[in-house]
Design an enzyme around this catalytic site. Sequence first.
Site, PDB file in Angstrom:
ATOM      1  N   ASN A   9      -0.876  35.546  -3.564  1.00 16.20           N
ATOM      2  CA  ASN A   9      -1.103  36.936  -3.507  1.00 16.20           C
ATOM      3  C   ASN A   9      -0.052  37.730  -4.107  1.00 16.20           C
ATOM      4  O   ASN A   9       0.924  37.831  -3.379  1.00 16.20           O
ATOM      5  CB  ASN A   9      -1.635  37.165  -2.055  1.00 16.20           C
ATOM      6  N   LYS A  11       0.016  40.796  -4.390  1.00 13.65           N
ATOM      7  CA  LYS A  11       0.410  42.065  -4.019  1.00 13.65           C
ATOM      8  C   LYS A  11       0.530  43.266  -5.141  1.00 13.65           C
ATOM      9  O   LYS A  11      -0.269  42.931  -6.290  1.00 13.65           O
ATOM     10  CB  LYS A  11       1.390  42.265  -3.011  1.00 13.65           C
ATOM     11  N   HIS A  99      -6.462  41.356   4.621  1.00 13.14           N
ATOM     12  CA  HIS A  99      -4.957  41.014   4.626  1.00 13.14           C
ATOM     13  C   HIS A  99      -4.343  42.044   5.723  1.00 13.14           C
ATOM     14  O   HIS A  99      -4.769  43.012   5.795  1.00 13.14           O
ATOM     15  CB  HIS A  99      -4.646  41.023   3.191  1.00 13.14           C
ATOM     16  N   GLU A 101      -1.822  43.427   5.548  1.00 15.09           N
ATOM     17  CA  GLU A 101      -1.423  44.623   4.939  1.00 15.09           C
ATOM     18  C   GLU A 101      -2.406  45.959   4.859  1.00 15.09           C
ATOM     19  O   GLU A 101      -2.259  47.055   4.898  1.00 15.09           O
ATOM     20  CB  GLU A 101      -0.672  44.693   3.349  1.00 15.09           C
ATOM     21  N   GLU A 171      -2.560  33.913   8.864  1.00 10.80           N
ATOM     22  CA  GLU A 171      -1.153  34.698   8.556  1.00 10.80           C
ATOM     23  C   GLU A 171      -0.627  35.390   9.686  1.00 10.80           C
ATOM     24  O   GLU A 171      -1.081  36.769   9.960  1.00 10.80           O
ATOM     25  CB  GLU A 171      -1.508  35.531   7.384  1.00 10.80           C
ATOM     26  N   GLY A 177       6.499  37.930   4.601  1.00 14.87           N
ATOM     27  CA  GLY A 177       7.264  38.885   4.098  1.00 14.87           C
ATOM     28  C   GLY A 177       8.565  38.883   4.584  1.00 14.87           C
ATOM     29  O   GLY A 177       9.577  39.747   4.137  1.00 14.87           O
ATOM     30  N   SER A 217       5.433  33.705   4.521  1.00 19.58           N
ATOM     31  CA  SER A 217       6.948  32.970   4.039  1.00 19.58           C
ATOM     32  C   SER A 217       6.858  31.283   3.535  1.00 19.58           C
ATOM     33  O   SER A 217       7.870  30.657   3.690  1.00 19.58           O
ATOM     34  CB  SER A 217       8.047  33.101   4.980  1.00 19.58           C
TER      35      SER A 217
HETATM   36  C1  PEP Z   1       0.904  37.261   1.941  1.00 14.40           C
HETATM   37  O1  PEP Z   1       1.151  38.239   1.375  1.00 14.40           O
HETATM   38  O2  PEP Z   1      -0.131  36.969   2.267  1.00 14.40           O
HETATM   39  C2  PEP Z   1       2.094  36.493   2.319  1.00 14.40           C
HETATM   40  C3  PEP Z   1       1.805  35.336   3.240  1.00 14.40           C
HETATM   41  O3  PEP Z   1       3.267  37.014   1.954  1.00 14.40           O
HETATM   42  P1  PEP Z   1       4.636  36.040   1.851  1.00 14.40           P
HETATM   43  O4  PEP Z   1       4.388  34.692   1.232  1.00 14.40           O
HETATM   44  O5  PEP Z   1       5.708  36.739   1.207  1.00 14.40           O
HETATM   45  O6  PEP Z   1       5.198  36.061   3.564  1.00 14.40           O
END
Ligand code: PEP
Length: 254
Positions: A9, A11, A99, A101, A171, A177, A217
């Site tokens: 992803n 973003k 998601h 966000e 998630e 992040g 992460s």
């Molecule tokens: C995501 O945005 O779905 C995500 C898992 O981000 P990150 O890997 O940066 O934690």
Amino acid sequence: MRPKVIAGNWKMHHGPSATRRFFSRFFSEFSPRFEGAEPTILIFPPAISLPAAAESRGGRPEIGLGIQNIHWESKGALTGEHSASMALAAGARFALVGHSERRHVFGETDAQVELKVAAAIRESLTPVVCVGETLDERRGGQVEEVIVRQLDAALLGVPEGAKKPILVAYEPVWAIGTGETATTDDVAEAHGILRRRLTEVRSDGFAQGVAILYGGSVKPGNAADLLAVADVDGVLVGAASLDPESFARIAESG
Ligand code: PEP
């Protein structure tokens, strides 16, 4: 055996030129194998970069493209939004829905997630439904309650007998992040809860057809351990998917 799915992803990163550079470097780093009917490397660029991604991907069926968000209407006075049919026309076959966000920055609700899942399926996009608890919810012992509620809402948008299954991404919000990764025990527990719920709400056959990805992460150093956890069918990667070398290393772990 469900094949492992490695999804990136991006973003709000990588415009069209950076997208072309990414693919050229990614293909020199990694040669994905294609063994199944469905792509196993999924990339979700910004919507404006989808045509560049589709062109750079060429005819490689192992790479699937997706849009990061859709609106449930097919067209209308909705400035800044994209419909599922537009995403399809631009080369997407998948859509991220719910998601964290979108939920926490843009206020997306479970009811909107249901509408988006239904719209994606109607237009032949496969939804990748994201669920996950906040840190406060985890501390309050509400992990199961939250992820089951989010999953149930998404499943309301999946018609009985839908041909292509959805994908689900667990998630935990506190791991996105932040550099914090859930422990393999936490991941196994959450994925087990989701698999059981898919069986309860639909059927064992349906549940077995749904790939459940872990996200939060993920990086080259932890991908193999996470992918080895029971019921983890893949990973959804944010920051580490932006760099072609690191995404290639993660893809090799699958
Ligand atoms: C995501 O945005 O779905 C995500 C898992 O981000 P990150 O890997 O940066 O934690």
